[in-house]
Scaffold this active site. Structure first.
Site, short mmCIF file in Angstrom:
data_model
loop_
_atom_site.label_atom_id
_atom_site.label_comp_id
_atom_site.label_asym_id
_atom_site.label_seq_id
_atom_site.Cartn_x
_atom_site.Cartn_y
_atom_site.Cartn_z
N SER A 248 0.80 -1.24 0.00
CA SER A 248 0.00 0.00 0.00
C SER A 248 0.82 1.28 0.00
O SER A 248 0.26 2.36 -0.18
CB SER A 248 -0.94 0.01 1.19
OG SER A 248 -2.02 -0.84 0.91
N LYS B 245 0.16 3.35 -3.06
CA LYS B 245 -1.12 4.03 -3.36
C LYS B 245 -1.00 5.53 -3.62
O LYS B 245 -1.59 6.03 -4.59
CB LYS B 245 -2.13 3.74 -2.24
CG LYS B 245 -2.64 2.29 -2.24
CD LYS B 245 -3.47 2.01 -1.00
CE LYS B 245 -3.99 0.58 -0.97
NZ LYS B 245 -4.57 0.23 0.33
N TYR C 257 -3.66 -2.74 -9.97
CA TYR C 257 -3.54 -2.56 -8.51
C TYR C 257 -2.60 -3.61 -7.90
O TYR C 257 -1.70 -3.27 -7.12
CB TYR C 257 -4.94 -2.63 -7.88
CG TYR C 257 -4.89 -2.66 -6.37
CD1 TYR C 257 -4.51 -1.51 -5.66
CD2 TYR C 257 -5.17 -3.81 -5.66
CE1 TYR C 257 -4.43 -1.54 -4.28
CE2 TYR C 257 -5.09 -3.84 -4.27
CZ TYR C 257 -4.72 -2.70 -3.59
OH TYR C 257 -4.62 -2.73 -2.22
N TYR D 94 -4.61 4.48 7.88
CA TYR D 94 -5.91 3.81 8.03
C TYR D 94 -6.60 4.17 9.34
O TYR D 94 -6.71 5.33 9.69
CB TYR D 94 -5.74 2.28 7.94
CG TYR D 94 -5.04 1.80 6.71
CD1 TYR D 94 -5.46 2.20 5.44
CD2 TYR D 94 -3.97 0.91 6.79
CE1 TYR D 94 -4.84 1.73 4.29
CE2 TYR D 94 -3.34 0.43 5.64
CZ TYR D 94 -3.77 0.85 4.41
OH TYR D 94 -3.16 0.39 3.30
N VAL E 69 1.35 -3.63 3.91
CA VAL E 69 1.39 -4.89 4.66
C VAL E 69 2.68 -5.70 4.46
O VAL E 69 2.89 -6.70 5.15
CB VAL E 69 0.17 -5.80 4.37
CG1 VAL E 69 -1.10 -5.22 4.95
CG2 VAL E 69 0.04 -6.11 2.90
#
Ligand code: GLU
Length: 315
Positions: free
Chosen positions: A63, A66, A194, A246, A264
């Site tokens: 991530s 992103k 993605y 998050y 992660v």
């Protein structure tokens, strides 16, 4: 002069013995990683890099990719188009939340959670070049990421296939987005992009240079190449700050005060605008998907170097 090298060594020694956290086993390939790996790096906006630990170990962006793809979508389409399809509010939910679409618009809350990042990936399309060749979307993403690191990057095919094969949850999110017309019919292509951006392989120095490019207003601090238009950098850093961690984004802002994004794989980076990019890699993650050693290391760096962006800035 701050002795960055020594500071990183000290922090590395402090947290290396910690074995808290676990490997991200829901992507089978990530469960095979050596849990002891630990590397830290800082790149300043004037292009100096200081690193310590397993600096030659490669890991996947997950991530932490992103914000960089979000920046590409902004450059391709402008903020208005992008934010008709994805919001700018923290969701307060976990990275892979299925339920978190905004009430009336059905947009994902922001580009930093999986639903938002899949929506953003769907905006990155193939491009027809002047010589009629097709510049495919995954090459566009990979070339952009490569320019951020000043070297040719590769996709880790095993991690890509491992995630693609087991991504029932992300596939469900993508279908929900299709249902609400947030994305079009190219669902599998959007998911592929993605998964590929998540599977780009880098080392800690690469990640600190990516972060430093954001800190340096979109200019790669070593090659001096302008990668992102300056006008989009504030959008990117703003969302990294409010949504990058998050469901712990609030506590992170309160305790650390550094825009940061985790993944992660155990990668995490921080951006101090006008000063430096910080990157830490260590694959043992907590329940929120953040590297345990990584969170502690960035907290210490923030404190030792007084980097909290809410402190009085000296001019
Ligand atoms: N590729 C991972 C997923 O979609 C990224 C999650 C993360 O790094 O937070 O589940």
């Amino acid at each position: 002069m701050t002795d960055y090298k020594n500071l990183l060594k000290k922090i590395h020694e402090k947290y290396l013995p910690s074995t808290k956290g676990s490997l991200a086993s829901y992507i089978p390939e990530l469960a095979k990683i050596d849990p002891n790996l630990f590397a830290i790096s800082i790149t300043t906006v004037d292009g100096k890099t200081y690193s310590h630990g397993d600096i030659n170990s490669f890991f996947t962006l997950q991530s932490t990719s992103k914000p960089f793809t979000y920046g590409l979508a902004l450059m391709d389409h402008g903020p208005e188009f992008v934010h008709q399809r994805v919001g700018v509010e923290p969701s307060g939910e976990a990275f892979n939340s299925i339920i978190e679409l905004e009430k009336n618009s059905h947009r994902p809350f922001n580009p930093m959670i999986n639903s938002g990042a899949i929506a953003v990936a769907s905006m990155i399309q193939d491009k027809l070049l002047d010589n009629n060749e097709i510049y495919i979307r995954s090459d566009r993403m990979l070339d952009l990421f490569s320019s951020l690191c000043g070297k040719k990057l590769e996709i880790n095919e095993q991690v890509f296939l491992s995630e693609k094969k087991t991504a029932h949850r992300n596939r469900a999110i993508a279908h929900l987005l299709r249902h609400f017309d947030v994305i079009g019919n190219d669902i599998e292509e959007s998911l592929d992009l993605y998964f590929k951006q998540c599977s780009v392989e880098i080392n800690i120095i690469d990640l600190s240079q990516m972060a430093a490019t954001l800190a340096n207003q979109g200019v790669q601090p070593i090659s001096k190449i302008k990668i992102y238009d300056e006008q989009y950098i504030t959008d990117m850093i703003g969302l990294i700050f409010t949504c990058g961690m998050y469901d712990t984004a609030g506590a992170w802002a309160y305790q650390v005060g550094i825009p940061a994004k985790s993944g992660v794989s155990g990668a995490i980076f921080g951006v101090i605008p006008g000063v430096m990019g910080i990157a830490v890699y260590s694959p043992l993650i907590d329940d929120h998907g953040h590297s345990v050693r990584g969170v502690n290391a960035i907290k210490d760096i923030s404190q030792e170097l007084k980097l909290n962006i809410f402190r009085q800035q000296k001019r």
